[in-house]
Scaffold this motif. Structure first.
Motif, PDB file in Angstrom:
ATOM      1  N   SER A   4      42.939  45.543  52.337  1.00 25.31           N
ATOM      2  CA  SER A   4      42.831  44.366  51.466  1.00 25.31           C
ATOM      3  C   SER A   4      41.384  44.111  51.039  1.00 25.31           C
ATOM      4  O   SER A   4      41.135  43.674  49.913  1.00 25.31           O
ATOM      5  N   THR A   5      40.435  44.406  51.918  1.00 26.84           N
ATOM      6  CA  THR A   5      39.023  44.254  51.565  1.00 26.84           C
ATOM      7  C   THR A   5      38.656  45.221  50.449  1.00 26.84           C
ATOM      8  O   THR A   5      37.938  44.867  49.515  1.00 26.84           O
ATOM      9  N   LYS A   6      39.168  46.438  50.554  1.00 25.82           N
ATOM     10  CA  LYS A   6      38.897  47.429  49.514  1.00 25.82           C
ATOM     11  C   LYS A   6      39.545  47.034  48.196  1.00 25.82           C
ATOM     12  O   LYS A   6      38.937  47.171  47.138  1.00 25.82           O
ATOM     13  N   GLU A   7      40.767  46.544  48.253  1.00 20.91           N
ATOM     14  CA  GLU A   7      41.465  46.131  47.029  1.00 20.91           C
ATOM     15  C   GLU A   7      40.733  44.987  46.334  1.00 20.91           C
ATOM     16  O   GLU A   7      40.657  44.951  45.107  1.00 20.91           O
ATOM     17  N   GLN A   8      40.202  44.049  47.112  1.00 19.16           N
ATOM     18  CA  GLN A   8      39.500  42.908  46.526  1.00 19.16           C
ATOM     19  C   GLN A   8      38.204  43.338  45.845  1.00 19.16           C
ATOM     20  O   GLN A   8      37.790  42.749  44.849  1.00 19.16           O
ATOM     21  N   GLY A   9      37.550  44.370  46.369  1.00 13.87           N
ATOM     22  CA  GLY A   9      36.273  44.798  45.812  1.00 13.87           C
ATOM     23  C   GLY A   9      36.352  45.970  44.867  1.00 13.87           C
ATOM     24  O   GLY A   9      35.329  46.446  44.380  1.00 13.87           O
ATOM     25  N   LYS A  10      37.551  46.438  44.582  1.00 16.89           N
ATOM     26  CA  LYS A  10      37.725  47.638  43.753  1.00 16.89           C
ATOM     27  C   LYS A  10      37.088  47.494  42.369  1.00 16.89           C
ATOM     28  O   LYS A  10      36.357  48.375  41.924  1.00 16.89           O
ATOM     29  N   THR A  11      37.328  46.389  41.706  1.00 20.30           N
ATOM     30  CA  THR A  11      36.811  46.201  40.348  1.00 20.30           C
ATOM     31  C   THR A  11      35.288  46.181  40.333  1.00 20.30           C
ATOM     32  O   THR A  11      34.664  46.854  39.511  1.00 20.30           O
ATOM     33  N   THR A  30      28.484  39.754  44.375  1.00 18.68           N
ATOM     34  CA  THR A  30      28.956  39.936  45.756  1.00 18.68           C
ATOM     35  C   THR A  30      27.944  39.445  46.791  1.00 18.68           C
ATOM     36  O   THR A  30      28.046  39.802  47.947  1.00 18.68           O
ATOM     37  N   LYS A  34      30.718  35.934  49.319  1.00 22.26           N
ATOM     38  CA  LYS A  34      31.667  36.915  48.798  1.00 22.26           C
ATOM     39  C   LYS A  34      31.286  38.350  49.119  1.00 22.26           C
ATOM     40  O   LYS A  34      31.761  39.268  48.472  1.00 22.26           O
ATOM     41  N   ASN A  36      31.208  41.993  50.274  1.00 17.00           N
ATOM     42  CA  ASN A  36      32.294  42.927  50.544  1.00 17.00           C
ATOM     43  C   ASN A  36      31.664  44.265  50.920  1.00 17.00           C
ATOM     44  O   ASN A  36      30.862  44.810  50.154  1.00 17.00           O
TER      45      ASN A  36
END
Length: 105
Positions: A4-11, A30, A34, A36
């Motif tokens: 979930s951490t990776k998904e949140q920071g993908k963009t 970031t 925030k 990540n």
């Protein structure tokens, strides 16, 4: 680091590879609360690419003017290839270091 951490920071990780402006946007968006780890890793890789781009640009300019071998100017595409590779890693949620420059720093 969880998924979930990776998904949140993908963009933001992908944005960090899009020019220096994208790197600055990802860095400042970031900071603080925030932060990540996934984005921070890709910001570091992106920063290494842009420093390499500056070094290659200066080196190739000097070498081409001294030797006259204009074929050396193709080395200037190396940072572009690394940027694409880094963006692909970010898109696939991987934390792989880039070839050649990934371990520097």
């Amino acid at each position: 680091m969880d998924q979930s951490t990776k998904e949140q920071g993908k963009t933001m990780a992908i944005v960090s590879y899009i020019t220096v402006i994208g790197l600055l946007i990802a860095y400042f968006s970031t900071r603080g609360d925030k932060e990540n780890e996934f984005v921070t890793f890709h910001i570091g890789q992106s920063l290494r690419i842009f420093i390499l781009g500056i070094v290659i640009s200066i080196s190739v300019g000097v070498l081409v003017s001294i030797t006259g071998l204009s074929i050396l100017s193709y080395l200037s595409y190396a940072p572009l290839v690394l940027m694409i590779l880094g963006a692909m890693n970010a898109n696939n949620l991987k934390e792989e270091k880039l070839p050649i420059i990934g371990n520097i720093g």
